[in-house]
Design a protein around this motif. Sequence first.
Motif, PDB file in Angstrom:
ATOM      1  N   THR A  12      -6.935   9.097   2.106  1.00 51.44           N
ATOM      2  CA  THR A  12      -7.599   9.746   3.156  1.00 51.44           C
ATOM      3  C   THR A  12      -8.327  10.972   2.736  1.00 51.44           C
ATOM      4  OG1 THR A  12      -5.979   8.992   4.744  1.00 51.44           O
ATOM      5  CG2 THR A  12      -7.317  10.650   5.334  1.00 51.44           C
ATOM      6  N   ASN A  13      -7.584  11.447   1.650  1.00 52.69           N
ATOM      7  CA  ASN A  13      -8.212  12.691   1.370  1.00 52.69           C
ATOM      8  C   ASN A  13      -8.904  12.750  -0.040  1.00 52.69           C
ATOM      9  OD1 ASN A  13      -7.236  15.107   3.175  1.00 52.69           O
ATOM     10  ND2 ASN A  13      -5.342  13.606   2.904  1.00 52.69           N
ATOM     11  N   ASN A  14      -9.036  11.450  -0.549  1.00 54.26           N
ATOM     12  CA  ASN A  14      -9.861  11.136  -1.765  1.00 54.26           C
ATOM     13  C   ASN A  14      -9.444  11.975  -2.966  1.00 54.26           C
ATOM     14  OD1 ASN A  14     -11.857   9.869  -3.107  1.00 54.26           O
ATOM     15  ND2 ASN A  14     -13.327  11.375  -2.685  1.00 54.26           N
ATOM     16  N   ILE A  15      -8.005  12.089  -3.263  1.00 51.64           N
ATOM     17  CA  ILE A  15      -7.260  12.893  -4.098  1.00 51.64           C
ATOM     18  C   ILE A  15      -7.382  11.908  -5.405  1.00 51.64           C
ATOM     19  CG2 ILE A  15      -5.285  13.925  -4.770  1.00 51.64           C
ATOM     20  CD1 ILE A  15      -4.915  14.399  -1.787  1.00 51.64           C
ATOM     21  N   LYS A  16      -7.716  12.504  -6.483  1.00 51.39           N
ATOM     22  CA  LYS A  16      -7.428  12.049  -8.008  1.00 51.39           C
ATOM     23  C   LYS A  16      -6.055  12.167  -8.379  1.00 51.39           C
ATOM     24  CE  LYS A  16      -9.580  11.630 -12.587  1.00 51.39           C
ATOM     25  NZ  LYS A  16      -9.719  10.335 -12.532  1.00 51.39           N
ATOM     26  N   VAL A  17      -5.595  11.116  -8.869  1.00 50.66           N
ATOM     27  CA  VAL A  17      -4.087  11.412  -9.157  1.00 50.66           C
ATOM     28  C   VAL A  17      -4.118  10.672 -10.671  1.00 50.66           C
ATOM     29  CG1 VAL A  17      -1.830  10.359  -8.727  1.00 50.66           C
ATOM     30  CG2 VAL A  17      -3.000  10.893  -6.890  1.00 50.66           C
ATOM     31  N   GLY A  18      -3.318  11.307 -11.423  1.00 49.20           N
ATOM     32  CA  GLY A  18      -3.401  10.880 -12.870  1.00 49.20           C
ATOM     33  C   GLY A  18      -2.390   9.633 -12.868  1.00 49.20           C
ATOM     34  N   PRO A  19      -2.833   8.600 -13.371  1.00 50.37           N
ATOM     35  CA  PRO A  19      -2.142   7.089 -12.901  1.00 50.37           C
ATOM     36  C   PRO A  19      -0.926   7.036 -13.747  1.00 50.37           C
ATOM     37  CG  PRO A  19      -4.087   6.689 -14.070  1.00 50.37           C
ATOM     38  CD  PRO A  19      -4.343   8.328 -13.920  1.00 50.37           C
ATOM     39  N   PRO A  20       0.293   6.757 -13.309  1.00 49.81           N
ATOM     40  CA  PRO A  20       1.215   6.413 -14.220  1.00 49.81           C
ATOM     41  C   PRO A  20       1.384   4.956 -14.827  1.00 49.81           C
ATOM     42  CG  PRO A  20       1.945   6.273 -11.859  1.00 49.81           C
ATOM     43  CD  PRO A  20       0.508   6.827 -11.948  1.00 49.81           C
ATOM     44  N   LYS A  21       2.184   4.503 -15.772  1.00 51.65           N
ATOM     45  CA  LYS A  21       2.015   3.374 -16.198  1.00 51.65           C
ATOM     46  C   LYS A  21       2.502   2.295 -15.282  1.00 51.65           C
ATOM     47  CE  LYS A  21       2.663   4.532 -21.114  1.00 51.65           C
ATOM     48  NZ  LYS A  21       3.280   4.083 -22.314  1.00 51.65           N
ATOM     49  N   SER A  22       3.428   2.360 -14.468  1.00 49.26           N
ATOM     50  CA  SER A  22       3.884   1.638 -13.429  1.00 49.26           C
ATOM     51  C   SER A  22       4.525   2.405 -12.094  1.00 49.26           C
ATOM     52  CB  SER A  22       4.933   0.772 -13.903  1.00 49.26           C
ATOM     53  OG  SER A  22       6.050   1.554 -14.591  1.00 49.26           O
ATOM     54  N   ILE A  23       4.583   1.833 -11.005  1.00 52.85           N
ATOM     55  CA  ILE A  23       5.362   2.245 -10.023  1.00 52.85           C
ATOM     56  C   ILE A  23       6.187   1.164  -9.436  1.00 52.85           C
ATOM     57  CG2 ILE A  23       5.322   2.729  -7.513  1.00 52.85           C
ATOM     58  CD1 ILE A  23       2.273   3.886  -8.149  1.00 52.85           C
ATOM     59  N   LEU A  24       7.650   1.609  -9.310  1.00 51.72           N
ATOM     60  CA  LEU A  24       8.360   0.800  -8.828  1.00 51.72           C
ATOM     61  C   LEU A  24       9.026   0.909  -7.465  1.00 51.72           C
ATOM     62  CD1 LEU A  24       8.707   0.829 -11.839  1.00 51.72           C
ATOM     63  CD2 LEU A  24      11.138   0.017 -11.861  1.00 51.72           C
ATOM     64  N   THR A  25       9.062   0.001  -6.634  1.00 48.70           N
ATOM     65  CA  THR A  25       9.612   0.143  -5.232  1.00 48.70           C
ATOM     66  C   THR A  25      11.039  -0.342  -5.135  1.00 48.70           C
ATOM     67  OG1 THR A  25       8.485  -1.748  -4.478  1.00 48.70           O
ATOM     68  CG2 THR A  25       7.136   0.332  -4.456  1.00 48.70           C
ATOM     69  N   GLY A  26      11.659   0.197  -3.887  1.00 52.83           N
ATOM     70  CA  GLY A  26      12.811  -0.523  -3.757  1.00 52.83           C
ATOM     71  C   GLY A  26      13.309   0.008  -2.311  1.00 52.83           C
ATOM     72  N   ALA A  27      14.766  -0.425  -2.094  1.00 51.86           N
ATOM     73  CA  ALA A  27      15.255  -0.287  -0.850  1.00 51.86           C
ATOM     74  C   ALA A  27      14.698  -0.779   0.510  1.00 51.86           C
ATOM     75  CB  ALA A  27      15.344   1.505  -0.783  1.00 51.86           C
ATOM     76  N   GLU A  28      13.670  -1.084   0.329  1.00 50.15           N
ATOM     77  CA  GLU A  28      12.988  -1.930   1.555  1.00 50.15           C
ATOM     78  C   GLU A  28      12.192  -2.915   1.159  1.00 50.15           C
ATOM     79  OE1 GLU A  28      11.326   1.695   4.420  1.00 50.15           O
ATOM     80  OE2 GLU A  28      11.237   2.505   2.485  1.00 50.15           O
ATOM     81  N   PRO A  29      11.582  -4.091   2.282  1.00 50.46           N
ATOM     82  CA  PRO A  29      10.880  -4.971   1.790  1.00 50.46           C
ATOM     83  C   PRO A  29       9.268  -4.552   1.551  1.00 50.46           C
ATOM     84  CG  PRO A  29      12.165  -5.564   3.752  1.00 50.46           C
ATOM     85  CD  PRO A  29      12.320  -4.218   3.346  1.00 50.46           C
ATOM     86  N   LEU A  30       8.734  -4.949   0.439  1.00 46.24           N
ATOM     87  CA  LEU A  30       7.522  -4.607  -0.038  1.00 46.24           C
ATOM     88  C   LEU A  30       6.413  -5.689   0.554  1.00 46.24           C
ATOM     89  CD1 LEU A  30       5.520  -2.748  -1.640  1.00 46.24           C
ATOM     90  CD2 LEU A  30       6.044  -4.309  -3.545  1.00 46.24           C
ATOM     91  N   VAL A  74       1.817   5.040  15.161  1.00 46.28           N
ATOM     92  CA  VAL A  74       1.427   6.155  14.792  1.00 46.28           C
ATOM     93  C   VAL A  74      -0.239   6.001  14.265  1.00 46.28           C
ATOM     94  CG1 VAL A  74       1.731   8.285  13.366  1.00 46.28           C
ATOM     95  CG2 VAL A  74       3.634   7.036  14.084  1.00 46.28           C
ATOM     96  N   LEU A  75      -0.998   6.826  14.951  1.00 46.69           N
ATOM     97  CA  LEU A  75      -2.493   6.598  14.524  1.00 46.69           C
ATOM     98  C   LEU A  75      -2.758   7.605  13.657  1.00 46.69           C
ATOM     99  CD1 LEU A  75      -3.692   5.342  18.122  1.00 46.69           C
ATOM    100  CD2 LEU A  75      -3.288   3.969  16.196  1.00 46.69           C
ATOM    101  N   HIS A  76      -3.913   7.165  12.925  1.00 45.05           N
ATOM    102  CA  HIS A  76      -4.541   8.307  11.995  1.00 45.05           C
ATOM    103  C   HIS A  76      -5.397   9.143  12.612  1.00 45.05           C
ATOM    104  CE1 HIS A  76      -3.673   7.154   7.913  1.00 45.05           C
ATOM    105  NE2 HIS A  76      -3.899   5.879   8.073  1.00 45.05           N
ATOM    106  N   ASP A  77      -6.044   8.552  13.663  1.00 48.47           N
ATOM    107  CA  ASP A  77      -6.974   9.413  14.750  1.00 48.47           C
ATOM    108  C   ASP A  77      -6.734   9.116  16.090  1.00 48.47           C
ATOM    109  OD1 ASP A  77      -8.798  10.575  15.966  1.00 48.47           O
ATOM    110  OD2 ASP A  77     -10.539  10.259  14.661  1.00 48.47           O
ATOM    111  N   VAL A  78      -6.063   9.811  17.040  1.00 40.85           N
ATOM    112  CA  VAL A  78      -5.761   9.231  18.360  1.00 40.85           C
ATOM    113  C   VAL A  78      -6.967   8.976  18.974  1.00 40.85           C
ATOM    114  CG1 VAL A  78      -3.400   9.961  18.317  1.00 40.85           C
ATOM    115  CG2 VAL A  78      -5.184  11.484  19.199  1.00 40.85           C
TER     116      VAL A  78
END
Length: 434
Positions: free
Chosen positions: A212-230, A383-387
């Motif tokens: 949304t804010n067009n932020i540049k992030v230094g990319p990691p090699k990987s992202i791991l998700t857990g604890a909830e369905p993806l 929850v809306l980005h813009d109500v």
Amino acid sequence: EEHISGRKSVQYIREYQENKSKAHDELEAIQLAKLRKLLVHAAKTCDFYRRQWDEIGFDPSEIQSVEELSQLPILDKDVVRENYDSFVSSSFRGKNIKKTTGGSSGVPFQFELDAESNERRQAVMWRGYGGLNAGLGEKTLYLWGASIAPVGARSELKERLYHAFYNRKILNSFKMTQQNIGSYVEVLNKYKPQAVVSYVNPIVQLSDYILTNNIKVGPPKSILTGAEPLYEFQREKIEAAFQAPVYNTYGCREFMLIGSECERRQGLHVNIDHLVVETVDEQGVAAKSGDVLITDLYNYGFPLIRYRNGDRATWQDSSYQCECGSNFPMIKSVDGRKLDLVKTSDGRSIPGEFFPHLLKDYRNIRQFQVVQHNLDSIDLNVVLHDVAFKQELDHIKGLVEKNCGEHLKVNVNVVENIMLTSSGKLKVVDSKIL
């Protein structure tokens, strides 16, 4: 791990790592031998299993295949709660590590494990994470649940040093809000982790903020998700924000890592050298897709045998061979919790996955949750980005009612936020119907 903590985790990591190159029949032989040994131990030292198995005439020393576990009753949380002391092995009474999990029902579930089991489950986790740039000692940022209670300066310093030893940083996902979310991005960019490990919901929220804010992030090699369905639309959003591949993992507090994706991302490799994982239908009969039952092969202090953890999953075809060459069997998908169903008065059951699939293309929806109090209606809280842009809500209401049938009324409510569970997770469907 070895010299300061006096644990054998590294030894176990090596053992589990060696198993990765074994043939499927070798892995099954390891699993069966460990299972037989566990069952014999449980019969000798746990009053619950001894009484139950004497009653049905089950002799664990005679078991010749993992499939013979189907002779044993399924173990549910309520049974453990009601017979807690009789699950504690007489060989480990007073020596076990005690754990608690919040549980999807909101009723805490307590269990125990012995020291070796604790070290082994850590080792299995490091094996799974290690193939995805987040192994033991690799620079990793965790966007994870942490203690909410205030701690003293000394305890805080001790905690920071502890994580520094493991070359990791913890960002408390419980404390992330729309007001401070920008600081989380700043820490991430400053830390420059090799990998990020996160609950699904917080990393999706962070991704929304970045995009949304067009932020540049230094990319990691990987992202791991857990604890909830993806869900796939969530994976796509995270990858767009971080410009890094996302890998799904599956586990629960009672057993930690059950399975994880490899770099091919064709499904979850199940740790059958550490666990027995089954899926059964509503009648308790083995099925390709159904309720997940787990037997921990190494928890001798508090054996959990054919324990129903409340999840549902679907196996890959047994003939399927992952391109990575691994011979561990694979779960095709974790299909959410058993309670994540919408039920209707005419007897229909609508899986929770229906709602993310339907709503994924509505970009103005930042977050949503379905709550059901009775068979005649559901509340769809969004929850809306813009109500200011609410015109899509009537269309969404119509689509849901069309797909869920005329017997179910849909109430769409715009809310400011959605409460997470005590463990920091988002329930896609919160069913109040027992």
